[in-house]
Design an enzyme around this catalytic site. Structure first.
Site, PDB file in Angstrom:
ATOM      1  N   GLU A  93      15.294 -35.460 -62.887  1.00 11.44           N
ATOM      2  CA  GLU A  93      14.855 -36.411 -62.406  1.00 11.44           C
ATOM      3  C   GLU A  93      16.325 -37.024 -61.094  1.00 11.44           C
ATOM      4  O   GLU A  93      16.011 -38.083 -60.426  1.00 11.44           O
ATOM      5  CB  GLU A  93      15.367 -37.639 -63.406  1.00 11.44           C
ATOM      6  CG  GLU A  93      14.401 -38.150 -64.520  1.00 11.44           C
ATOM      7  CD  GLU A  93      12.715 -38.821 -64.150  1.00 11.44           C
ATOM      8  OE1 GLU A  93      13.470 -39.702 -63.479  1.00 11.44           O
ATOM      9  OE2 GLU A  93      12.611 -38.433 -64.640  1.00 11.44           O
ATOM     10  N   CYS A 134       1.764 -37.558 -70.999  1.00  7.82           N
ATOM     11  CA  CYS A 134       2.586 -37.486 -71.316  1.00  7.82           C
ATOM     12  C   CYS A 134       2.911 -36.431 -72.733  1.00  7.82           C
ATOM     13  O   CYS A 134       2.034 -37.243 -73.670  1.00  7.82           O
ATOM     14  CB  CYS A 134       3.461 -38.471 -71.781  1.00  7.82           C
ATOM     15  SG  CYS A 134       5.414 -38.970 -72.141  1.00  7.82           S
ATOM     16  N   ASN A 135       3.696 -35.357 -72.313  1.00  3.01           N
ATOM     17  CA  ASN A 135       3.131 -34.223 -73.555  1.00  3.01           C
ATOM     18  C   ASN A 135       3.385 -35.220 -75.103  1.00  3.01           C
ATOM     19  O   ASN A 135       3.009 -34.750 -76.186  1.00  3.01           O
ATOM     20  CB  ASN A 135       3.953 -33.621 -73.882  1.00  3.01           C
ATOM     21  CG  ASN A 135       3.410 -32.825 -72.354  1.00  3.01           C
ATOM     22  OD1 ASN A 135       2.561 -31.958 -72.375  1.00  3.01           O
ATOM     23  ND2 ASN A 135       3.475 -33.481 -70.719  1.00  3.01           N
ATOM     24  N   CYS A 192       5.696 -30.032 -70.858  1.00  2.94           N
ATOM     25  CA  CYS A 192       6.352 -31.329 -70.379  1.00  2.94           C
ATOM     26  C   CYS A 192       6.332 -31.750 -68.554  1.00  2.94           C
ATOM     27  O   CYS A 192       5.815 -30.431 -68.436  1.00  2.94           O
ATOM     28  CB  CYS A 192       7.725 -31.341 -70.675  1.00  2.94           C
ATOM     29  SG  CYS A 192       8.547 -32.882 -70.242  1.00  2.94           S
ATOM     30  N   THR A 193       5.620 -33.283 -68.552  1.00  3.43           N
ATOM     31  CA  THR A 193       5.263 -33.279 -67.383  1.00  3.43           C
ATOM     32  C   THR A 193       6.838 -32.751 -66.455  1.00  3.43           C
ATOM     33  O   THR A 193       5.671 -32.663 -65.145  1.00  3.43           O
ATOM     34  CB  THR A 193       5.503 -34.934 -67.571  1.00  3.43           C
ATOM     35  OG1 THR A 193       6.628 -35.834 -67.650  1.00  3.43           O
ATOM     36  CG2 THR A 193       4.403 -35.379 -68.008  1.00  3.43           C
ATOM     37  N   HIS A 194       7.608 -33.103 -66.283  1.00  6.91           N
ATOM     38  CA  HIS A 194       8.687 -32.624 -65.801  1.00  6.91           C
ATOM     39  C   HIS A 194       8.799 -31.341 -65.024  1.00  6.91           C
ATOM     40  O   HIS A 194       9.606 -30.730 -63.900  1.00  6.91           O
ATOM     41  CB  HIS A 194       9.968 -33.043 -65.834  1.00  6.91           C
ATOM     42  CG  HIS A 194      10.294 -34.511 -66.040  1.00  6.91           C
ATOM     43  ND1 HIS A 194       9.285 -35.387 -66.429  1.00  6.91           N
ATOM     44  CD2 HIS A 194      10.755 -35.593 -64.914  1.00  6.91           C
ATOM     45  CE1 HIS A 194       9.773 -36.699 -66.518  1.00  6.91           C
ATOM     46  NE2 HIS A 194      10.095 -36.475 -65.611  1.00  6.91           N
ATOM     47  N   TYR A 205      10.798 -41.095 -72.881  1.00  4.31           N
ATOM     48  CA  TYR A 205      10.627 -40.635 -74.702  1.00  4.31           C
ATOM     49  C   TYR A 205      10.364 -39.221 -75.046  1.00  4.31           C
ATOM     50  O   TYR A 205      10.899 -39.692 -76.960  1.00  4.31           O
ATOM     51  CB  TYR A 205       8.995 -40.475 -74.480  1.00  4.31           C
ATOM     52  CG  TYR A 205       8.469 -41.916 -74.223  1.00  4.31           C
ATOM     53  CD1 TYR A 205       8.531 -43.108 -73.481  1.00  4.31           C
ATOM     54  CD2 TYR A 205       6.584 -41.659 -73.786  1.00  4.31           C
ATOM     55  CE1 TYR A 205       7.809 -44.015 -73.464  1.00  4.31           C
ATOM     56  CE2 TYR A 205       5.867 -43.097 -73.719  1.00  4.31           C
ATOM     57  CZ  TYR A 205       6.125 -44.477 -73.076  1.00  4.31           C
ATOM     58  OH  TYR A 205       5.636 -45.240 -72.987  1.00  4.31           O
ATOM     59  N   GLY A 206      10.917 -38.551 -75.042  1.00  4.55           N
ATOM     60  CA  GLY A 206      11.911 -37.504 -75.468  1.00  4.55           C
ATOM     61  C   GLY A 206      12.020 -37.473 -76.127  1.00  4.55           C
ATOM     62  O   GLY A 206      12.475 -36.320 -77.405  1.00  4.55           O
ATOM     63  N   ASP A 231       2.500 -42.633 -68.878  1.00  3.91           N
ATOM     64  CA  ASP A 231       3.391 -41.263 -68.873  1.00  3.91           C
ATOM     65  C   ASP A 231       4.969 -42.364 -69.626  1.00  3.91           C
ATOM     66  O   ASP A 231       4.448 -43.558 -69.514  1.00  3.91           O
ATOM     67  CB  ASP A 231       3.786 -40.646 -67.494  1.00  3.91           C
ATOM     68  CG  ASP A 231       4.396 -38.945 -67.798  1.00  3.91           C
ATOM     69  OD1 ASP A 231       4.898 -38.941 -69.465  1.00  3.91           O
ATOM     70  OD2 ASP A 231       5.841 -39.683 -67.284  1.00  3.91           O
ATOM     71  N   SER A 232       5.835 -42.007 -70.045  1.00  2.33           N
ATOM     72  CA  SER A 232       6.905 -42.426 -70.259  1.00  2.33           C
ATOM     73  C   SER A 232       7.422 -42.653 -68.630  1.00  2.33           C
ATOM     74  O   SER A 232       8.380 -43.588 -68.835  1.00  2.33           O
ATOM     75  CB  SER A 232       8.197 -41.114 -70.472  1.00  2.33           C
ATOM     76  OG  SER A 232       8.288 -40.149 -70.194  1.00  2.33           O
TER      77      SER A 232
END
Ligand code: DGL
Length: 281
Positions: free
Chosen positions: A160, A77-78, A192-194, A45-46, A13-14
């Protein structure tokens, strides 16, 4: 002992976000060995160009194959999966699974009114990957589904900062999710991962009638199926025959500050992450 099955699953993932997918994978397949690389040195990365993200993804995936001898790669990572999956699948010698298709399938199966939405980073939404995946998944089950796809810049930064509730994030969610609410969807994919960490806020803004779909679980299920199909699952028999339960090893690497990765990563993932090592090795 079957050496092939003992090779680890590689995941990247990023940064930290993909640990949501790692969690689901460890929960579903505790006996599999896992190597996770978080590219925190080049995160996020987004908002990067598709070609930059593609190059990062190829570099990490090649390292997972060549340096860690993985038996399968999961693009957690999407954003990376949206722009690089096909290239990874065609250039690598091991099966590669992304988060986009499993999430899209789960979304299409969840809707009752055939009106769905996906949210993701600017890069993910701009790539059109979810549009294609939802169209493909709808066709598979012979359904006509309308999709609203919306980028949610700012959500990742709140997570984050560990600010997953409160006035500021709720106001942003209300603003960004307004078009989705207006579209009358009954299922929303957190692409999205988050975003799973913002489930409470997103759920509150969307209302209890809207199902929130998290691609982490759906992806882990697809990984399990693919391991079985390729006959590379690490079963009890292939590991330690005398032990009724045994656990795989879990290694974590970061391209950034490894102490920070271990500290924050442990909060995201749980006790399996106690140490992070430097990548590239
Ligand atoms: N991992 C990214 C994704 O799932 C989110 C964080 C980033 O922008 O790098 O799209």
């Amino acid at each position: 002992m079957n050496v092939q099955v003992d090779r680890p699953i590689g995941m990247f993932d990023s940064g930290f976000g993909g640990l949501t997918v790692a969690r689901a994978l460890i929960d579903k397949m505790p006996n599999e060995n896992l190597v996770y690389i978080g590219d925190t040195g080049r995160y996020p990365y987004g908002n990067k160009s598709a070609s930059d993200v593609r190059n990062f993804a190829l570099e990490i995936a090649n390292s997972l194959v060549n340096d860690f001898d993985v038996k399968m790669i999961v693009v957690a990572c999407n954003t990376a999966a949206s722009v690089a999956l096909l290239e990874l699948q065609s250039s690598l010698s091991v099966p590669v699974i992304g988060v986009v298709e499993p999430g899209a399938r789960a979304l299409v199966r969840a809707t009752e009114n055939n009106c769905v939405a996906v949210i993701g980073t600017v890069g993910t939404i701009a790539s059109g990957a979810y549009k294609n995946a939802v169209a493909g998944a709808s066709k598979e089950i012979n359904r006509k589904v309308s999709l609203t796809a919306t980028a949610c810049p700012g959500f990742v930064e709140f997570v984050e900062r560990d600010e997953t509730s409160g006035k500021a994030v709720t106001e942003l969610a209300e603003k960004l999710l307004a078009p989705i609410r207006d579209a009358g969807v009954d299922a929303l994919l957190l692409g999205c991962t988050h975003y799973p960490y913002l489930s409470a806020v997103i759920g509150q803004v969307m209302g209890s009638d809207v199902k929130l779909i998290n691609s982490a679980d759906a992806t882990a299920s697809v990984v399990r199926e693919a391991l079985a199909q390729n006959k590379i699952a690490r079963s009890v028999q292939s590991g330690m025959p005398d032990s009724p339960r045994f656990f795989g090893s879990h290694e974590f690497y970061s391209s950034g500050d490894i102490r920070h990765f271990a500290e924050l990563g442990r909060r995201f993932l749980g006790p399996e992450l106690s140490v992070a090592k430097q990548w590239p090795k």
